[in-house]
Design an enzyme around this catalytic site. Structure first.
Site, PDB file in Angstrom:
ATOM      1  N   ASP A 158     -11.322 -76.649 -32.138  1.00 29.30           N
ATOM      2  CA  ASP A 158     -10.869 -76.516 -33.530  1.00 29.30           C
ATOM      3  C   ASP A 158     -11.940 -77.059 -34.486  1.00 29.30           C
ATOM      4  O   ASP A 158     -11.796 -76.972 -35.702  1.00 29.30           O
ATOM      5  CB  ASP A 158      -9.492 -77.172 -33.757  1.00 29.30           C
ATOM      6  CG  ASP A 158      -9.507 -78.668 -33.532  1.00 29.30           C
ATOM      7  OD1 ASP A 158     -10.517 -79.199 -33.029  1.00 29.30           O
ATOM      8  OD2 ASP A 158      -8.496 -79.326 -33.867  1.00 29.30           O
ATOM      9  N   SER A 159     -13.055 -77.550 -33.920  1.00 30.93           N
ATOM     10  CA  SER A 159     -14.233 -77.862 -34.740  1.00 30.93           C
ATOM     11  C   SER A 159     -14.773 -76.568 -35.352  1.00 30.93           C
ATOM     12  O   SER A 159     -15.709 -76.616 -36.157  1.00 30.93           O
ATOM     13  CB  SER A 159     -15.296 -78.574 -33.907  1.00 30.93           C
ATOM     14  OG  SER A 159     -15.602 -77.817 -32.745  1.00 30.93           O
ATOM     15  N   GLU A 183      -4.832 -82.676 -28.189  1.00 34.10           N
ATOM     16  CA  GLU A 183      -5.231 -84.049 -28.497  1.00 34.10           C
ATOM     17  C   GLU A 183      -4.039 -84.986 -28.353  1.00 34.10           C
ATOM     18  O   GLU A 183      -2.904 -84.606 -28.662  1.00 34.10           O
ATOM     19  CB  GLU A 183      -5.762 -84.133 -29.938  1.00 34.10           C
ATOM     20  CG  GLU A 183      -7.057 -83.368 -30.152  1.00 34.10           C
ATOM     21  CD  GLU A 183      -7.653 -83.591 -31.548  1.00 34.10           C
ATOM     22  OE1 GLU A 183      -7.145 -84.452 -32.303  1.00 34.10           O
ATOM     23  OE2 GLU A 183      -8.628 -82.889 -31.869  1.00 34.10           O
ATOM     24  N   LYS A 241      -6.359 -76.943 -24.758  1.00 31.76           N
ATOM     25  CA  LYS A 241      -6.617 -78.387 -24.890  1.00 31.76           C
ATOM     26  C   LYS A 241      -5.700 -78.930 -25.983  1.00 31.76           C
ATOM     27  O   LYS A 241      -5.526 -78.278 -27.020  1.00 31.76           O
ATOM     28  CB  LYS A 241      -8.079 -78.626 -25.261  1.00 31.76           C
ATOM     29  CG  LYS A 241      -8.407 -80.106 -25.489  1.00 31.76           C
ATOM     30  CD  LYS A 241      -9.884 -80.350 -25.620  1.00 31.76           C
ATOM     31  CE  LYS A 241     -10.438 -80.103 -27.000  1.00 31.76           C
ATOM     32  NZ  LYS A 241      -9.809 -80.876 -28.082  1.00 31.76           N
ATOM     33  N   ASP A 295      -8.439 -74.483 -28.069  1.00 37.26           N
ATOM     34  CA  ASP A 295      -8.033 -75.791 -28.601  1.00 37.26           C
ATOM     35  C   ASP A 295      -6.805 -75.605 -29.502  1.00 37.26           C
ATOM     36  O   ASP A 295      -6.858 -74.832 -30.470  1.00 37.26           O
ATOM     37  CB  ASP A 295      -9.210 -76.327 -29.429  1.00 37.26           C
ATOM     38  CG  ASP A 295      -9.218 -77.829 -29.530  1.00 37.26           C
ATOM     39  OD1 ASP A 295      -8.327 -78.482 -28.968  1.00 37.26           O
ATOM     40  OD2 ASP A 295     -10.156 -78.358 -30.182  1.00 37.26           O
ATOM     41  N   GLU A 338     -13.463 -88.778 -25.971  1.00 33.64           N
ATOM     42  CA  GLU A 338     -14.348 -88.685 -27.141  1.00 33.64           C
ATOM     43  C   GLU A 338     -14.478 -90.033 -27.836  1.00 33.64           C
ATOM     44  O   GLU A 338     -13.477 -90.739 -28.062  1.00 33.64           O
ATOM     45  CB  GLU A 338     -13.806 -87.645 -28.141  1.00 33.64           C
ATOM     46  CG  GLU A 338     -14.665 -87.563 -29.397  1.00 33.64           C
ATOM     47  CD  GLU A 338     -14.412 -86.337 -30.274  1.00 33.64           C
ATOM     48  OE1 GLU A 338     -13.601 -85.476 -29.894  1.00 33.64           O
ATOM     49  OE2 GLU A 338     -15.060 -86.258 -31.337  1.00 33.64           O
TER      50      GLU A 338
END
Ligand code: KIV
Length: 296
Positions: free
Chosen positions: A62-63, A133, A131, A101, A200
């Protein structure tokens, strides 16, 4: 988009174009002590190049928000934007595992939403896994996704979707209680069934402690040398990002400078009339007569 594997080879052990990286193979890679290589990617041509270079996992992060769409953070990124880019990457992937993501509010609003959105990554996006978070509070959600046959990669430490809770993009786990909490998060996610864990923005010692505490592959980004694999954001790898790259990133090329130089030369060539040259034009002798004046 996932084609059947054509050979039994482990990731990277045979030609990237003839073997398909799978979720179980990533686990096997850790057991064999073979480092796992992950890059973020958001488009078809770049994904083709990375896939053919032997990268194990193409992560449509999502970056996307900061690196491609010009947002200030990952928070505005939508499911539709993620799916649009995941489809492009999946169309290019022949070897690597494609992971989508889950963007902010695609899974935090409840299990039903999460399962539906995760399923869309597989059904519409062509990804093989998602993925998410967050630490132990996501354990139940991970189980729900596995019930829906969606493999899940976890992501703990500096989780950008929690930027406001963290008070900025800060290295996590510097205090002993925070470090212990991260180890507990990792263990809870492993128990819930994630197939790997992105670590991270944490001290190397914490990355190492987590890697020793779990048996699934850990993929570090700013988490030191002892993880089972490493992930970098593509734009940091090739020098395409804005501003100073993070301390943990290594730049292998200066593509931004190359693009600027190519564009400046094109501007100059068009303005001075040297582009296009005769060799760069089409001709049709039969219609030359319709031209009254010739330029330049
Ligand atoms: O979105 C992303 O780029 C990521 C990586 C930093 C792991 O989540």
């Amino acid at each position: 988009m996932n084609r059947p594997a054509e050979g039994p080879g482990a990731p990277g052990e045979s030609s990237p174009s003839t073997s398909r990286v799978t979720v179980p193979e990533l686990r096997a890679a850790r057991e064999r002590g073979r480092k796992i290589v992950v890059l973020t990617v958001y488009d078809y041509p770049t994904a083709r190049i990375l896939d053919a270079s032997g990268v194990d996992v193409l992560l449509v992060g999502d970056s996307l928000g900061n690196n491609v769409l010009g947002y200030e953070s990952t928070l505005p990124v939508t499911m539709e934007e993620m799916l649009h880019h995941t489809r492009a990457v999946a169309r290019a992937a022949r070897h690597a595992l494609v992971v989508g993501d889950m963007p902010y509010l695609s899974f935090q609003t409840g299990r039903r939403d999460a399962v539906k959105n995760a399923g869309r990554f597989l059904k519409e996006g062509g990804a093989a896994a998602v993925k998410i978070e967050g630490g132990r509070k996501r354990a139940g959600l991970v189980e729900a996704l596995l019930d829906a046959e969606v493999p899940v990669m976890g992501h703990i430490g500096l989780t950008p979707q929690s930027v406001h809770l963290m008070g900025g993009y800060r290295v996590q786990g510097k205090r002993i209680d925070q470090a212990r909490a991260l180890v507990e998060d990792a263990k809870a996610l492993e128990k819930a069934g994630v197939f790997s864990l992105v670590l991270e923005g944490m001290p190397e010692s914490v990355g190492q402690a987590i890697t020793e505490a779990v048996s699934i592959p850990t993929i570090g980004i700013g988490a030191g040398r002892f993880c089972d694999g490493q992930v970098l954001v593509f734009h940091d790898l090739v020098g395409l990002g804005e501003g100073t790259p993070p301390k943990f990133a290594r730049r292998y090329a200066s593509i931004g400078d190359e693009i600027a130089s190519a564009a400046r030369r094109f501007v100059g060539d068009v303005r001075d009339g040297s582009f296009p040259s005769e060799a760069e034009t089409y001709s049709a002798p039969a219609v030359v007569g319709i031209v009254k004046t010739r330029r330049p």
